[in-house]
Design a protein around this motif. Structure first.
Motif, short mmCIF file in Angstrom:
data_model
loop_
_atom_site.label_atom_id
_atom_site.label_comp_id
_atom_site.label_asym_id
_atom_site.label_seq_id
_atom_site.Cartn_x
_atom_site.Cartn_y
_atom_site.Cartn_z
N LEU A 81 0.82 -1.20 0.00
CA LEU A 81 0.00 0.00 0.00
C LEU A 81 0.86 1.25 0.00
O LEU A 81 0.61 2.20 -0.76
N ARG A 82 1.87 1.24 0.83
CA ARG A 82 2.78 2.39 0.89
C ARG A 82 3.46 2.62 -0.45
O ARG A 82 3.54 3.75 -0.95
N ASN A 83 3.98 1.54 -1.06
CA ASN A 83 4.68 1.67 -2.34
C ASN A 83 3.74 2.16 -3.44
O ASN A 83 4.13 2.97 -4.30
N ASN A 84 2.50 1.67 -3.43
CA ASN A 84 1.54 2.12 -4.45
C ASN A 84 1.21 3.60 -4.29
O ASN A 84 1.13 4.33 -5.28
N LEU A 85 1.02 4.03 -3.04
CA LEU A 85 0.70 5.44 -2.82
C LEU A 85 1.86 6.35 -3.21
O LEU A 85 1.66 7.43 -3.78
N VAL A 86 3.07 5.92 -2.90
CA VAL A 86 4.24 6.77 -3.14
C VAL A 86 4.66 6.74 -4.61
O VAL A 86 4.99 7.78 -5.19
N HIS A 87 4.61 5.57 -5.24
CA HIS A 87 5.22 5.42 -6.56
C HIS A 87 4.23 5.23 -7.71
O HIS A 87 4.58 5.54 -8.85
#
Length: 285
Positions: free
Chosen positions: A126-132
């Motif tokens: 989730l973090r990676n999707n939101l950031v990248h």
């Protein structure tokens, strides 16, 4: 209708930005909390070096990505319904007998552990999707795309908030355990056992005892050709460490202390026609 949607697009985009910013702030709180748990759930090292070891762990944890943190968190901090045995948790070294080791774990039933592991992994994604990848997944150049993005961000925030609440509960449990351990470590019984080497049954861990450490310090001051005069060491220790007395360890003399300590050698030399006691740290075979 399409014209009306286009007119609302800037407001919709601003709302997407607001919701995304809210998620990012919550994610930072989540990462900060998991860093605290990873940094403080275990600690080991010589007693006099613990603060330095703790600082190194905090600094090292601060540099890790969320993926690395979760990888260490699972299996080291959160475990599947097990309690680490003393043999696994404590490392002792003959070269550093005053070794402290603490390892706190959160034991979960197997099914709960599997669920926690899955949720933690999903948080990394989730973090990676939101950031990248967020703008690749949502067309924020259209009204419909913005609305879809808003729905996704509301759901994402709820997930982050729920997982952060779980981390905070675990952190509070560990804090309570640390406070209880700190209270125990302030007791005289603990100090006698861990620092002075005195157990409740009267036996002495000579290698870990403060009186032997004081003798080793004095040896560095007075050694000559590999031996140190015990009388000089006794006077120096009385001045530098007045609380360290043979009687405290059930001995009637300093010679008895050296004789009982398995890591010290005692020998007598004739000095000016008088028999004098000398000692040295015992060399390993």
């Amino acid at each position: 209708m399409q014209g009306q949607n286009d007119e609302n697009l800037p407001q919709l985009q601003q709302e997407v930005q607001r919701l995304l910013g809210r998620c990012m702030l919550r994610l930072q709180q989540y990462e900060q909390q998991i860093k605290i748990l990873v940094a403080h759930h275990k600690l080991s090292g010589p007693l006099h070096e613990l603060e330095r070891v703790r600082a190194r762990r905090i600094d090292g944890t601060a540099r890790k990505t969320l993926g690395s943190l979760v990888g260490e968190f699972i299996g080291s901090c959160v475990v599947a319904d097990e309690i680490r045995s003393p043999e696994d948790a404590i490392t002792d070294s003959p070269d550093a007998p005053n070794w402290f080791s603490m390892h706190m774990t959160i034991g979960l039933p197997v099914t709960d552990f599997a669920r926690a592991e899955s949720e933690l992994s999903k948080m990394v994604n989730l973090r990676n999707n939101l950031v990248h990848h967020f703008i690749d997944q949502h067309d924020i150049g259209s009204s419909d795309g913005c609305r879809g993005a808003q729905d996704a961000l509301v759901e994402a925030y709820a997930n982050i908030d729920r997982q952060l609440t779980q981390l905070q509960e675990w952190a509070q449990d560990m804090q309570n355990l640390r406070l209880a351990a700190a209270e125990t470590m302030q007791t005289q019984a603990f100090r006698d056992g861990s620092i002075n080497g005195l157990s409740s049954d009267g036996t002495v861990d000579w290698i870990a005892s403060d009186i032997v450490r004081a003798l080793q310090e004095a040896f560095q001051v007075f050694s000559d050709e590999g031996w140190a005069p015990l009388v000089a060491a006794e006077k120096w220790i009385t001045a530098q460490h007045p609380e360290q007395l043979p009687a405290k360890y059930g001995c009637q003399s300093w010679r008895q202390v050296v004789h009982n300590a398995p890591n010290l050698d005692l020998r007598y030399f004739a000095i000016d026609g008088k028999r004098s006691a000398f000692y040295r740290p015992r060399t390993r075979p």
